[in-house]
Scaffold this motif. Sequence first.
Motif, short mmCIF file in Angstrom:
data_model
loop_
_atom_site.label_atom_id
_atom_site.label_comp_id
_atom_site.label_asym_id
_atom_site.label_seq_id
_atom_site.Cartn_x
_atom_site.Cartn_y
_atom_site.Cartn_z
N LEU A 119 64.21 119.33 -3.84
CA LEU A 119 63.67 118.29 -4.71
C LEU A 119 63.56 118.78 -6.15
N ARG A 120 63.23 120.05 -6.31
CA ARG A 120 63.14 120.59 -7.66
C ARG A 120 64.50 120.61 -8.33
N ARG A 121 65.54 120.99 -7.60
CA ARG A 121 66.88 121.03 -8.18
C ARG A 121 67.33 119.64 -8.59
N VAL A 122 67.03 118.65 -7.76
CA VAL A 122 67.43 117.28 -8.08
C VAL A 122 66.68 116.78 -9.30
N SER A 123 65.37 117.00 -9.34
CA SER A 123 64.55 116.44 -10.41
C SER A 123 64.74 117.16 -11.74
N GLU A 124 65.10 118.45 -11.69
CA GLU A 124 65.21 119.22 -12.92
C GLU A 124 66.66 119.36 -13.41
N LEU A 125 67.61 118.91 -12.60
CA LEU A 125 69.01 119.14 -12.93
C LEU A 125 69.38 118.59 -14.29
N LYS A 126 68.95 117.38 -14.58
CA LYS A 126 69.32 116.77 -15.86
C LYS A 126 68.72 117.54 -17.04
N LEU A 127 67.50 118.04 -16.87
CA LEU A 127 66.87 118.81 -17.94
C LEU A 127 67.60 120.12 -18.18
N VAL A 128 67.99 120.78 -17.11
CA VAL A 128 68.73 122.03 -17.23
C VAL A 128 70.06 121.80 -17.93
N GLU A 129 70.75 120.74 -17.54
CA GLU A 129 72.04 120.44 -18.13
C GLU A 129 71.91 120.09 -19.61
N ALA A 130 70.84 119.38 -19.95
CA ALA A 130 70.62 119.01 -21.35
C ALA A 130 70.43 120.25 -22.21
N ASP A 131 69.76 121.28 -21.64
CA ASP A 131 69.56 122.52 -22.37
C ASP A 131 70.87 123.26 -22.58
N MET A 132 71.82 123.10 -21.66
CA MET A 132 73.08 123.82 -21.74
C MET A 132 74.10 123.11 -22.62
N SER A 133 73.84 121.90 -22.98
CA SER A 133 74.82 121.14 -23.76
C SER A 133 74.11 120.36 -24.86
N SER A 134 74.71 120.37 -26.06
CA SER A 134 74.10 119.63 -27.16
C SER A 134 74.30 118.13 -26.99
N LYS A 135 75.27 117.77 -26.14
CA LYS A 135 75.50 116.36 -25.85
C LYS A 135 75.11 116.08 -24.41
N ASN A 136 74.78 114.84 -24.13
CA ASN A 136 74.40 114.47 -22.77
C ASN A 136 75.56 113.89 -21.98
N ILE A 137 76.76 114.01 -22.52
CA ILE A 137 77.95 113.59 -21.81
C ILE A 137 78.98 114.70 -21.88
N ILE A 138 79.52 115.07 -20.73
CA ILE A 138 80.63 116.02 -20.67
C ILE A 138 81.88 115.19 -20.40
N ALA A 139 82.81 115.20 -21.34
CA ALA A 139 83.97 114.33 -21.23
C ALA A 139 85.27 115.12 -21.26
N PHE A 140 86.14 114.86 -20.29
CA PHE A 140 87.47 115.42 -20.23
C PHE A 140 88.46 114.26 -20.13
N PRO A 141 89.75 114.53 -20.26
CA PRO A 141 90.72 113.43 -20.20
C PRO A 141 90.63 112.58 -18.94
N HIS A 142 90.34 113.19 -17.79
CA HIS A 142 90.33 112.43 -16.54
C HIS A 142 88.96 112.37 -15.88
N LEU A 143 87.94 112.88 -16.56
CA LEU A 143 86.63 112.99 -15.91
C LEU A 143 85.51 112.93 -16.95
N THR A 144 84.48 112.13 -16.65
CA THR A 144 83.32 112.03 -17.53
C THR A 144 82.05 112.19 -16.71
N ILE A 145 81.16 113.05 -17.19
CA ILE A 145 79.87 113.26 -16.53
C ILE A 145 78.77 112.86 -17.51
#
Length: 238
Positions: A119-145
């Motif tokens: 539950l902690r990994r699910v609830s904190e995942l977005k916060l962790v990812e936000a810290d690792m990236s200045s943008k909240n979208i990771i975009a590639f030619p064929h894939l967007t997160i």
Amino acid sequence: MSDTAKVLVVDDEDRIRRLIKMYLERENFEIEEADNGQTALELALQNDYDAIILDIMMPEMDGIEVCQELRKEKNTPVLMLTAKGEESNRVQGFEIGADDYIVKPFSPREVVLRVKAILRRVSELKLVEADMSSKNIIAFPHLTIDLDAYRVTTHGKEVSLTPKEYELLCFLAQSPDKVYKREDLLKEVWHYEFFGDLRTVDTHIKRLREKLMSVSEDAAKMIVTVWGVGYKLEVDDE
């Protein structure tokens, strides 16, 4: 993690359900129970649980079947309970979308820690990812997160992933073209709470590729196996 997280405990042994329920309720979890696979699946589809603790060997419908059917509709985190000697069932469980497993006989306290970790990994995942990236979208030619929306799309179509599959994809996507050993992925994605083997990574990669392939072959090809080493997310310049 919410103090009122709802967990479905599924086991055909009353003693095991009572034991798990007692320990989880001490930690302020809300618990519902099922003593067979068919009832468990009906409850899981009708309700939104934060996690499901699911025994493999059960009457009516076993845990593997329950998880397989559940994954067609929902991505609720699933913690499998397995008996010693059921290694093939554990691997099969990962292949159809289980997030973690515990081998019987187990410590009830370990179950609590595993559920909290999921539950902690699910609830904190977005916060962790936000810290690792200045943008909240990771975009590639064929894939967007979309990290804020917890959403993966390819060519405009959404890809439905389990929490662990999503976490694995995000981890690879944060360092495109970097090759990770399976040991490193176990450590970084499953964390120290998880005691698994290298096939855990393989089965999740396989599931991730299959789900991407169902929507886009281009996106699926981005998950590359580096033989004898590990895996990477390969990005073509376009």
